[in-house]
Every structure is written in C-alpha cells, then in structure tokens.
Design a protein around this motif. Structure first.
Motif, PDB file in Angstrom:
ATOM      1  N   ARG A 193      17.712  57.527  60.743  1.00 34.22           N
ATOM      2  CA  ARG A 193      17.427  58.617  61.664  1.00 34.22           C
ATOM      3  C   ARG A 193      15.956  58.630  62.077  1.00 34.22           C
ATOM      4  N   ALA A 194      15.071  58.314  61.130  1.00 34.88           N
ATOM      5  CA  ALA A 194      13.649  58.261  61.462  1.00 34.88           C
ATOM      6  C   ALA A 194      13.369  57.173  62.489  1.00 34.88           C
ATOM      7  N   ARG A 195      14.009  56.014  62.321  1.00 31.19           N
ATOM      8  CA  ARG A 195      13.811  54.946  63.307  1.00 31.19           C
ATOM      9  C   ARG A 195      14.349  55.351  64.674  1.00 31.19           C
ATOM     10  N   ALA A 196      15.513  56.017  64.700  1.00 35.01           N
ATOM     11  CA  ALA A 196      16.085  56.434  65.979  1.00 35.01           C
ATOM     12  C   ALA A 196      15.196  57.462  66.680  1.00 35.01           C
ATOM     13  N   GLU A 197      14.487  58.284  65.910  1.00 32.48           N
ATOM     14  CA  GLU A 197      13.606  59.291  66.497  1.00 32.48           C
ATOM     15  C   GLU A 197      12.192  58.770  66.727  1.00 32.48           C
ATOM     16  N   GLY A 198      11.968  57.499  66.432  1.00 30.97           N
ATOM     17  CA  GLY A 198      10.650  56.934  66.661  1.00 30.97           C
ATOM     18  C   GLY A 198       9.650  57.208  65.568  1.00 30.97           C
ATOM     19  N   ARG A 199      10.086  57.705  64.405  1.00 26.83           N
ATOM     20  CA  ARG A 199       9.188  57.964  63.281  1.00 26.83           C
ATOM     21  C   ARG A 199       9.228  56.799  62.300  1.00 26.83           C
ATOM     22  N   SER A 200       8.220  56.723  61.467  1.00 30.84           N
ATOM     23  CA  SER A 200       8.145  55.641  60.496  1.00 30.84           C
ATOM     24  C   SER A 200       8.996  55.984  59.274  1.00 30.84           C
ATOM     25  N   PRO A 201       9.775  55.017  58.751  1.00 29.29           N
ATOM     26  CA  PRO A 201      10.568  55.269  57.535  1.00 29.29           C
ATOM     27  C   PRO A 201       9.765  55.061  56.259  1.00 29.29           C
ATOM     28  N   ILE A 202       8.446  55.015  56.359  1.00 23.90           N
ATOM     29  CA  ILE A 202       7.583  54.729  55.218  1.00 23.90           C
ATOM     30  C   ILE A 202       7.039  56.048  54.654  1.00 23.90           C
ATOM     31  N   ILE A 203       7.218  56.231  53.355  1.00 20.31           N
ATOM     32  CA  ILE A 203       6.600  57.352  52.640  1.00 20.31           C
ATOM     33  C   ILE A 203       5.804  56.765  51.492  1.00 20.31           C
ATOM     34  N   GLU A 204       4.495  56.861  51.566  1.00 19.75           N
ATOM     35  CA  GLU A 204       3.634  56.245  50.564  1.00 19.75           C
ATOM     36  C   GLU A 204       3.553  57.122  49.314  1.00 19.75           C
ATOM     37  N   PRO A 205       3.448  56.512  48.141  1.00 25.28           N
ATOM     38  CA  PRO A 205       3.234  57.302  46.926  1.00 25.28           C
ATOM     39  C   PRO A 205       1.963  58.136  47.036  1.00 25.28           C
TER      40      PRO A 205
ATOM     41  N   ALA B 285       6.611  49.486  47.745  1.00 23.58           N
ATOM     42  CA  ALA B 285       7.126  50.678  47.067  1.00 23.58           C
ATOM     43  C   ALA B 285       7.236  51.875  48.002  1.00 23.58           C
ATOM     44  N   SER B 286       6.661  51.796  49.186  1.00 22.11           N
ATOM     45  CA  SER B 286       6.695  52.905  50.143  1.00 22.11           C
ATOM     46  C   SER B 286       7.787  52.745  51.194  1.00 22.11           C
ATOM     47  N   TYR B 287       8.529  51.667  51.147  1.00 18.58           N
ATOM     48  CA  TYR B 287       9.400  51.322  52.266  1.00 18.58           C
ATOM     49  C   TYR B 287      10.720  52.085  52.213  1.00 18.58           C
ATOM     50  N   ASP B 288      11.214  52.521  53.380  1.00 21.99           N
ATOM     51  CA  ASP B 288      12.573  53.020  53.585  1.00 21.99           C
ATOM     52  C   ASP B 288      12.848  54.311  52.815  1.00 21.99           C
ATOM     53  N   TYR B 289      12.027  55.309  53.007  1.00 26.43           N
ATOM     54  CA  TYR B 289      12.216  56.643  52.433  1.00 26.43           C
ATOM     55  C   TYR B 289      12.526  56.584  50.949  1.00 26.43           C
ATOM     56  N   PRO B 290      11.636  56.088  50.111  1.00 28.90           N
ATOM     57  CA  PRO B 290      11.921  56.033  48.678  1.00 28.90           C
ATOM     58  C   PRO B 290      11.918  57.424  48.058  1.00 28.90           C
ATOM     59  N   SER B 291      12.530  57.505  46.892  1.00 32.69           N
ATOM     60  CA  SER B 291      12.627  58.781  46.193  1.00 32.69           C
ATOM     61  C   SER B 291      11.408  58.982  45.295  1.00 32.69           C
ATOM     62  N   ARG B 292      11.364  60.152  44.669  1.00 30.98           N
ATOM     63  CA  ARG B 292      10.268  60.439  43.755  1.00 30.98           C
ATOM     64  C   ARG B 292      10.318  59.507  42.545  1.00 30.98           C
ATOM     65  N   PHE B 293      11.520  59.173  42.106  1.00 31.74           N
ATOM     66  CA  PHE B 293      11.649  58.262  40.977  1.00 31.74           C
ATOM     67  C   PHE B 293      11.084  56.889  41.333  1.00 31.74           C
ATOM     68  N   VAL B 294      11.309  56.443  42.554  1.00 32.32           N
ATOM     69  CA  VAL B 294      10.760  55.148  42.985  1.00 32.32           C
ATOM     70  C   VAL B 294       9.236  55.190  42.983  1.00 32.32           C
ATOM     71  N   HIS B 295       8.679  56.298  43.441  1.00 29.56           N
ATOM     72  CA  HIS B 295       7.218  56.405  43.476  1.00 29.56           C
ATOM     73  C   HIS B 295       6.603  56.344  42.078  1.00 29.56           C
TER      74      HIS B 295
END
Length: 399
Positions: A154-166, A365-375
């Motif tokens: 959905r982020a890609r379709a809306e033009g947003r980045s799917p990256i969430i950095e720790p 580790a920031s790629y594709d909307y990772p969870s808190r556990f991934v961070h």
C-alpha cells in the motif's frame, strides 16, 4: 345393475374425503362380474392393519413440541408445483387439487416451547452499515485465502517509502554490543567469545523474522549452531587457518540445510523460502565468526566504528545526510581508536569500511515495514554481523 363397461383404471376419491372402496360383494353386484383381486386386496389391508377406514378416522399424532422447534402450521391451498397425479395407489388424479392439510390441534399450535429447551430461531439481523472510519480498500478478514494488500504494498501504491529505520533504542543496543566486542577483543579471545555468541543468536532469529517466518525454531537453531560450529573450528585451528575453518563450516552447513529441506513435506514455494532463509541466516551467523578470526586491534577499531555509525544513523536527519554523517563518524572513530593501537591513521580506512558494512546492514533491517521485534533483533545484529568480513580483511591488509 349398470350396463357401463368395466374400466380397470377407474380412480376413486382420496380417503381423506371419506370415500372407501366398496366391499367385494357390492363390487360384484355393481360391476356384474367377480373381481379376482378384490378379496386379496381386502385381506391385505386387514392384514397390514392400516386400512382406509382406520386411516381416515384415526386422529393424527400430536407433535411433541418440547423436543422440536416450534413451527407454525403449514397448509397448501394448491397442489405443489409439478404435481400431475399418478395411478390409483392413493394419489390424486391429474388436475384435481388435494384437500387442505389437516392442522394440528390448537394445543400444539399455541403451546410455546418451555424455557431452557429449543427456542424459535431469531430473525436474521439486518446487514450492518459500513463504518465511515474504516478504509474501504481493506476487506473483512477471511479464512479462504483471499490475498490482502500489505502495508508495504500500500505504501508503494501511494508513493511512500516502505522503509522504517530502527530508532535510537536499537541503535543503543547495537552500540553496547559493539563496545562489548571491542572490550572482549582487548581482553582476550575467550572473552570475545561471549558477546560473539550473543550476536550470532540474535542474527539468526532476526533474519528469520525479517523474512516473515515465525516461529521457525528449527531454522533458527540450525543457523545458530552453524555459527557456534564456526567458532569451535576457529578456536581449534587457530587464526592462521581462519578462512579454511569458516569456508569449511559454511560448506558443511549448506549441505546439511539442503538435506533437511529435501526431507520436508511442505509445499514447493514454502520449502524454497525456508531453504533460502536458512541458508542466508546460517551464512550470516558463520560470517559473524570473522570477529573471532581477526586481530584483536582490528576488532576493537571495528566494534567502536560500528557503534558510532549506528548512533549517527539514528539521528533525526534526512537519509542522505544521515549516511554521510555516519560514515564520517566511523572514519573519525577509526582514527581515534587506531591511534591507541598499532594501526594509527590507517584506522580511518578500517573504520570507514566497517561503517559502510554497518550502514548496509542497517538498511537491510529497515526494509519492507519491519516489526518492532525485527528492529530489536535484526536491527541490532545485522550491522555488526555485516561488518565482520571487512574487519577481518582490512585488519589483515593494514596490520
């Protein structure tokens, strides 16, 4: 006596209209000849105990409303659809409507079911109106395997980045683990082994969760055991045979993973995903053993450089500026720590190389909307695990 000819297909009215077959003697007088089947039919009706007479005058059994759900009486004013009449075995002739069905007694109609037993089914509820606050692009949860749009798609379709950095908290944990590696290397090889084993375990768990596989206890345990096996091989062979020990352990673990995946009964896609995740996780855990194979001074410089890089990367800055600041900090940490060791100013190159690998691991580790556990697993361990080859190679080259 009637002179009409005998019609063998003549039908009589239904017994519910209280018409009966005439006795055999009257039939002989009425038709003028003896019917050979009349006595047999009459005897058969008496033998079965279910004659037309008893069927007409016997009261229908009252339904036990305590054992069944209460249903209103039903009656048919017209014959059912498709009714065309059959032979004279008790059905109505074609074109003749059946009489109204006898209704049950009033007691059976009006007696409600007792409390605690079967109750009448409630009326179906009207469909709920859609909630105006819910996004209509998301459908209701199903169990039929309907594909749903993920947050990253959905982020890609809306033009947003799917990256969430720790954030800063995983960066602090990475810095602590990096300083433990640097201090353990300065204290001795066996002191370095404790934070290294922790790093390998967190790397194995974080990589599986980063790939969306959880729980994957067997794969995590297998990857972690691969890292421990590499540590044991390095301690047994010494620093001079480090490449052979690491590559040999990696080759053995690849064959072991392949054999275990071939015995799996999962589907082809799931088996391939599990194979790739297990291979990558095992490779990262084994490569992390490069800290144990590198020189103690190189591990000290690299650990401090990775810690500074990740902390600078967590600052609230734009991504390009953050990367530049992090790499400059890594080079500066290399110069500072290298001055206290035999590297001197060459420590800047070692710190810069370790910082580049740390930035790559942080990005993964920031790629594709990772969870808190991934961070708190992959986000903590991947920068240090990815920097191990650079620490070993640059330490050998510059030392």
């Amino acid at each position: 006596m009637s002179n009409e000819p005998y019609d063998p297909y003549q039908q009589y009215p239904h017994p519910q209209q209280q018409h009966q077959y005439p006795p055999p003697q009257q039939a002989e007088e009425a038709w003028g000849h003896q019917d050979p089947y009349a006595q047999q039919q009459y005897a058969t009706q008496q033998w079965e105990g279910q004659t037309w007479d008893t069927q007409v005058h016997a009261a229908p059994p009252v339904a036990d409303v305590t054992e069944t759900a209460y249903l209103p009486p039903q009656s048919y004013a017209e014959p059912p659809q498709g009714y065309s009449g059959v032979d004279h075995s008790g059905a109505y002739p074609a074109g003749q409507a059946p009489p109204a069905q006898q209704t049950p007694p009033p007691a059976a109609q009006q007696t409600p079911p007792p409390a605690g037993r079967h109750r009448a089914a409630p009326a179906p509820a009207a469909p709920a109106e859609p909630d105006p606050g819910v996004d209509p692009s998301y459908g209701p949860a199903t169990i039929t395997g309907n594909p749903r749009v993920t947050d990253a798609q959905r982020a890609r379709a809306e033009g947003r980045s799917p990256i969430i950095e720790p954030g800063m908290q995983p960066a602090l944990l990475t810095a602590v683990l990096g300083l433990l590696l640097a201090g353990g290397a300065a204290a001795g090889q066996y002191a370095l082994l404790v934070p290294l084993v922790i790093l390998q375990g967190v790397t194995a768990a974080g990589w599986f969760r980063l790939n969306g596989m959880w729980p994957a206890r067997q794969g995590i345990a297998l990857a972690f055991l691969g890292g421990v096996a590499a540590d044991v091989a390095l301690l047994a062979t010494g620093e001079g045979n480090a490449p052979a020990a690491i590559l040999g352990t990696l080759g053995v673990w690849v064959l072991l993973v392949l054999v275990l995946q071939l015995r799996s009964r999962a589907g082809a896609d799931e088996r391939m995903a599990g194979l790739m995740a297990t291979l990558a996780s095992s490779a990262l855990a084994i490569i992390a053993a490069g800290h144990l194979a590198a020189t103690h001074e190189a591990v000290t410089v690299g650990g401090v450089a990775v810690a500074v890089t990740v902390l600078a990367r967590a600052l609230p800055l734009p991504t390009p500026a953050s990367v530049v600041v992090a790499l400059l900090a890594a080079a500066g940490a290399g110069i500072a720590v290298g001055g206290a060791t035999d590297f001197g100013s060459k420590g800047a190159l070692l710190g810069l190389a370790a910082g580049v690998c740390a930035v790559i691991g942080h990005r993964v580790a920031s790629y594709d909307y990772p969870s808190r556990f991934v961070h708190f697993t992959a986000g903590v361990a991947l920068p240090l695990a990815a920097a191990a080859p650079a620490v070993y190679v640059m330490g050998r080259a510059l030392g």
